[in-house]
Scaffold this motif. Structure first.
Motif, PDB file in Angstrom:
ATOM      1  N   UNK A 183       1.073  -1.389   0.030  1.00  0.00           N
ATOM      2  CA  UNK A 183       0.088  -0.134   0.112  1.00  0.00           C
ATOM      3  C   UNK A 183       0.957   1.208   0.006  1.00  0.00           C
ATOM      4  N   UNK A 184       2.205   1.366   0.588  1.00  0.00           N
ATOM      5  CA  UNK A 184       3.016   2.507   0.461  1.00  0.00           C
ATOM      6  C   UNK A 184       3.180   2.892  -0.861  1.00  0.00           C
ATOM      7  N   UNK A 185       3.279   1.943  -1.683  1.00  0.00           N
ATOM      8  CA  UNK A 185       3.544   2.466  -3.197  1.00  0.00           C
ATOM      9  C   UNK A 185       2.211   2.836  -3.638  1.00  0.00           C
ATOM     10  N   UNK A 186       1.017   2.019  -3.442  1.00  0.00           N
ATOM     11  CA  UNK A 186      -0.235   2.450  -3.951  1.00  0.00           C
ATOM     12  C   UNK A 186      -0.790   3.881  -3.530  1.00  0.00           C
ATOM     13  N   UNK A 187      -0.354   4.239  -2.259  1.00  0.00           N
ATOM     14  CA  UNK A 187      -0.720   5.564  -1.677  1.00  0.00           C
ATOM     15  C   UNK A 187      -0.189   6.751  -2.241  1.00  0.00           C
ATOM     16  N   UNK A 188       1.086   6.447  -2.817  1.00  0.00           N
ATOM     17  CA  UNK A 188       1.850   7.547  -3.508  1.00  0.00           C
ATOM     18  C   UNK A 188       1.282   7.781  -5.046  1.00  0.00           C
ATOM     19  N   UNK A 189       0.335   7.137  -5.518  1.00  0.00           N
ATOM     20  CA  UNK A 189      -0.308   7.364  -6.570  1.00  0.00           C
ATOM     21  C   UNK A 189      -1.868   8.091  -6.350  1.00  0.00           C
ATOM     22  N   UNK A 190      -2.017   9.125  -6.746  1.00  0.00           N
ATOM     23  CA  UNK A 190      -3.141   9.491  -6.145  1.00  0.00           C
ATOM     24  C   UNK A 190      -4.474   8.889  -7.286  1.00  0.00           C
ATOM     25  N   UNK A 191      -4.103   8.463  -8.292  1.00  0.00           N
ATOM     26  CA  UNK A 191      -5.202   7.703  -8.942  1.00  0.00           C
ATOM     27  C   UNK A 191      -5.477   6.335  -8.722  1.00  0.00           C
ATOM     28  N   UNK A 192      -4.599   5.898  -7.867  1.00  0.00           N
ATOM     29  CA  UNK A 192      -4.849   4.410  -7.640  1.00  0.00           C
ATOM     30  C   UNK A 192      -6.218   3.930  -6.907  1.00  0.00           C
ATOM     31  N   UNK A 193      -6.735   2.967  -7.090  1.00  0.00           N
ATOM     32  CA  UNK A 193      -7.823   2.636  -6.267  1.00  0.00           C
ATOM     33  C   UNK A 193      -7.779   2.742  -4.830  1.00  0.00           C
ATOM     34  N   UNK A 194      -6.574   2.510  -4.325  1.00  0.00           N
ATOM     35  CA  UNK A 194      -6.515   2.456  -2.812  1.00  0.00           C
ATOM     36  C   UNK A 194      -6.399   4.064  -2.268  1.00  0.00           C
ATOM     37  N   UNK A 195      -5.736   5.084  -3.179  1.00  0.00           N
ATOM     38  CA  UNK A 195      -5.889   6.465  -2.827  1.00  0.00           C
ATOM     39  C   UNK A 195      -7.347   6.975  -2.877  1.00  0.00           C
ATOM     40  N   UNK A 196      -7.820   6.432  -3.866  1.00  0.00           N
ATOM     41  CA  UNK A 196      -9.315   6.881  -4.237  1.00  0.00           C
ATOM     42  C   UNK A 196     -10.123   6.527  -2.807  1.00  0.00           C
ATOM     43  N   UNK A 197      -9.907   5.344  -2.330  1.00  0.00           N
ATOM     44  CA  UNK A 197     -10.763   4.792  -1.074  1.00  0.00           C
ATOM     45  C   UNK A 197     -10.440   5.502   0.034  1.00  0.00           C
ATOM     46  N   UNK A 198      -9.099   6.097   0.318  1.00  0.00           N
ATOM     47  CA  UNK A 198      -8.650   6.593   1.275  1.00  0.00           C
ATOM     48  C   UNK A 198      -9.240   8.141   1.244  1.00  0.00           C
ATOM     49  N   UNK A 199      -9.136   8.966   0.078  1.00  0.00           N
ATOM     50  CA  UNK A 199      -9.600  10.090  -0.180  1.00  0.00           C
ATOM     51  C   UNK A 199     -11.341  10.189   0.143  1.00  0.00           C
ATOM     52  N   UNK A 200     -12.014   9.018  -0.402  1.00  0.00           N
ATOM     53  CA  UNK A 200     -13.444   8.940  -0.179  1.00  0.00           C
ATOM     54  C   UNK A 200     -13.862   9.050   1.560  1.00  0.00           C
ATOM     55  N   UNK A 201     -12.991   8.180   2.250  1.00  0.00           N
ATOM     56  CA  UNK A 201     -13.230   8.253   3.763  1.00  0.00           C
ATOM     57  C   UNK A 201     -12.822   9.494   4.439  1.00  0.00           C
ATOM     58  N   UNK A 202     -11.777  10.291   3.875  1.00  0.00           N
ATOM     59  CA  UNK A 202     -11.301  11.413   4.629  1.00  0.00           C
ATOM     60  C   UNK A 202     -12.576  12.534   4.066  1.00  0.00           C
ATOM     61  N   UNK A 203     -13.309  12.418   3.026  1.00  0.00           N
ATOM     62  CA  UNK A 203     -14.131  13.337   2.722  1.00  0.00           C
ATOM     63  C   UNK A 203     -15.566  13.229   3.397  1.00  0.00           C
ATOM     64  N   UNK A 204     -15.772  11.914   4.207  1.00  0.00           N
ATOM     65  CA  UNK A 204     -16.914  11.565   4.668  1.00  0.00           C
ATOM     66  C   UNK A 204     -16.812  12.283   6.029  1.00  0.00           C
ATOM     67  N   UNK A 205     -17.977  13.084   6.429  1.00  0.00           N
ATOM     68  CA  UNK A 205     -18.079  13.814   7.473  1.00  0.00           C
ATOM     69  C   UNK A 205     -18.436  13.203   8.774  1.00  0.00           C
ATOM     70  N   UNK A 206     -18.824  11.696   8.604  1.00  0.00           N
ATOM     71  CA  UNK A 206     -19.115  10.947   9.581  1.00  0.00           C
ATOM     72  C   UNK A 206     -17.944  10.102   9.881  1.00  0.00           C
ATOM     73  N   UNK A 207     -16.877  10.327   9.081  1.00  0.00           N
ATOM     74  CA  UNK A 207     -16.022   9.300   9.510  1.00  0.00           C
ATOM     75  C   UNK A 207     -15.468   8.716  10.607  1.00  0.00           C
ATOM     76  N   UNK A 208     -15.603   9.998  11.886  1.00  0.00           N
ATOM     77  CA  UNK A 208     -15.079   9.828  13.150  1.00  0.00           C
ATOM     78  C   UNK A 208     -16.132   9.026  14.103  1.00  0.00           C
ATOM     79  N   UNK A 209     -17.158   8.781  13.433  1.00  0.00           N
ATOM     80  CA  UNK A 209     -18.081   7.964  14.126  1.00  0.00           C
ATOM     81  C   UNK A 209     -17.926   6.333  13.956  1.00  0.00           C
ATOM     82  N   UNK A 210     -17.071   5.988  13.049  1.00  0.00           N
ATOM     83  CA  UNK A 210     -16.908   4.535  12.743  1.00  0.00           C
ATOM     84  C   UNK A 210     -16.096   4.039  13.550  1.00  0.00           C
TER      85      UNK A 210
END
Length: 579
Positions: A59-86
């Protein structure tokens, strides 16, 4: 009282504020989520990222690519206002499912349900159903036939409670099977069938001790078979058909641990060598298909020890022996396929000449027997008549000689019998009248068959197809065939059957004649039955076209003139037409 009420409100506000700050400042644990995760939040997103990289270093390499599915999934979580309730496991679970969505082209799925919504992930693909355990961990991931496209990401192993993965039938999942899948220790059912997966079958799958169904058919998997798969104590189904598996079939598996194997399906691969006799020791087997490989050697007699077997298919190999007499022990057999597609006229041969063992008559539960083009010789054993549950019987394309046994009439459930292209002799037995459900009969290309067409054929009320071309039969067409209201295909060419076409065939001839499904021989004489002409016109069928379809070289018709009315047309005999 008013002042006291205000003081209480202020105190409650600061208490709540302190609790929220404390919850948001807790760091992510350094170890993997436990199997009994807390239901309260325990980490930040930064902590999640660190944990994920520790768990899956790639994942270290995957996160270095902003277009990777892994980076997209992490960004999606960060943009979720309810994330800290999980809670911790839900953040991990949502991240893994997010990667799956982005990696497999989720936007174009035929049914994406509630994926990537704020709803609980247990409801994403199932509406109100709950494919989760009581702790809220996903246990069932079913996305079959859903237009998934891309690579199966290894982040799926973060879903540690999974018991079932079914992404079969998508046809566009490519890449290899993640070797880390061994971490899914609760997995019971893995279905990756009908995709474009390549590489070998990971040996790590053998570590999944709870696995029962391993369905990998219709991919592009290669490599060799590992004997360890046959020793998985809970595995009941191993399906690898339509792949590119090569090498020999292993014989060194530990039979003492094969407690559950019921189905082995290796059809359409590149396996070679001999079929191991050790297969006969897997007593729990009910289905075995080795069809369309490159096996040589003999049909192992030890297979007869598999008395629980229901379906056996050894077709399209190069086995050089006939069916062993031990086959008679397999009394629960329902289907037996041993088709080799011999082609003696071209000098090409898959298989060898041998006899049909009389012990085959012990298989009275058999529903379908397919021995076509298998190089069989000898006579048809009378014991075939003991298989009173058989529905489909294929013996065409062999060198079977001698008479058709009268015991064939005992096959009261038979719907199809094909004996064409053999060396049969004698007459067609009258016992055939007892085949009350038969729909298809072919004796084509048995030049030594003699006698006439039995009139009892008229009693086979469901008969649709009758082929007696290239036979030594003589005499007229029985008028009793006119009773067969479903007869749509009838062929007599290149035989001695001749005379006048019976008027009684008028009804069944109507549609079939127009479509070329009746082919009469050169010995046919007389006139086309006037009733046929009438019926053709009444059905709105082009009479001239129907006549052109009629393959008779010396018949005279009365249906060339399309301008006369039905009554005159039905009584005319004058004009002739040759084809």
């Amino acid at each position: 009282c008013l002042i006291l009420s205000c003081l209480i409100s202020i105190i409650l506000f600061f208490v709540a504020r302190t609790h929220d700050d404390t919850a948001s400042s807790v760091t992510f644990p350094t170890t993997a989520p436990s199997t009994s995760p807390t239901t309260n939040p325990t980490f930040s997103l930064n902590g999640l990222r660190s944990f994920l990289v520790d768990t899956l270093p790639s994942l270290e390499r995957s996160f270095s690519d902003p277009q990777s599915p892994q980076s997209q999934a992490l960004s999606w979580l960060e943009d979720n206002e309810a994330v800290m309730r999980y809670s911790d496991f839900r953040l991990t679970q949502r991240f893994a499912l997010g990667v799956l969505y982005f990696a497999l082209d989720g936007e174009n799925w035929s049914d994406s349900g509630y994926w990537m919504s704020d709803r609980n992930e247990c409801e994403w693909a199932y509406g109100n159903a709950i494919p989760c355990n009581p702790k809220g961990e996903l246990k069932d991931l079913s996305l079959s036939f859903n237009l998934l496209r891309g690579f199966l990401p290894e982040e799926i192993v973060l879903l540690t409670a999974l018991e079932r993965i079914d992404v079969g039938g998508n046809r566009a999942i490519r890449g290899s099977i993640p070797t880390l899948i061994e971490r899914l220790t609760s997995l019971v059912n893995l279905d990756l069938s009908s995709n474009n997966i390549v590489g070998s079958v990971p040996t790590q799958l053998q570590q999944l001790t709870d696995l029962r169904l391993l369905i990998l058919l219709n991919n592009r998997l290669s490599g060799t078979l590992e004997s360890g798969f046959f020793s998985m104590k809970n595995l009941t189904y191993l399906g690898l058909s339509s792949n590119e598996i090569s090498g020999t079939f292993p014989s060194d598996f530990n039979v003492s641990t094969t407690f559950a194997l019921q189905t082995l399906d290796f059809e359409d691969n590149r396996l070679s060598g001999t079929i191991p006799t050790e297969l006969g020791l897997i007593s729990t087997l009910t289905e075995l298909s080795l069809r369309d490989n490159a096996f040589t050697g003999s049909f192992p007699s030890e297979i007869g020890d598999l008395i629980e077997m229901a379906n056996l298919d050894l077709s399209y190999n190069s086995l050089n022996s006939t069916i062993p007499t031990e086959i008679g022990r397999m009394t629960r057999l329902e289907t037996l396929y041993y088709r080799c597609d011999d082609n003696p006229s071209s000098g090409q041969r898959r298989g060898t000449w041998g006899l049909i063992p009389s012990e085959i008559g012990n298989l009275n539960g058999l529903i379908e027997l397919d021995l076509r083009q298998s190089g069989l010789s000898g006579t048809m054993p009378t014991e075939l008549g003991n298989m009173n549950n058989i529905v489909i019987l294929h013996l065409e394309g062999n060198r079977i000689f001698g008479p058709i046994p009268s015991s064939i009439g005992n096959l009261s459930n038979l719907e199809m019998i094909n004996l064409e292209s053999n060396l049969l002799s004698g007459t067609i037995p009258d016992s055939i009248e007892r085949l009350q459900y038969v729909r298809h009969i072919s004796f084509n290309d048995n030049t030594d068959l003699s006698g006439t067409l039995p009139t009892v054929l008229g009693k086979l009320e469901y008969l649709e197809y009758l082929d007696v071309r290239k036979c030594g039969l003589t005499g007229p067409i029985p008028s009793e065939l006119g009773l067969l209201q479903f007869l749509s295909h009838f062929f007599t060419s290149d035989s001695g059957i001749g005379g006048t076409i019976p008027e009684e065939l008028g009804m069944s001839l109507t549609d079939s004649l127009a479509n070329g499904r009746y082919v009469f021989g050169a010995s046919q004489t007389g006139t086309m039955p006037a009733r046929v002409c009438t019926n053709l016109k009444a059905a709105g069928i082009d009479v001239k076209a129907a006549c052109r379809s009629f393959k008779c070289s010396c018949c005279s018709f009365d249906c060339k003139n399309d301008n006369r009315d039905d009554s005159r047309n039905s009584n005319s005999n004058s004009n002739s037409y040759s084809n």
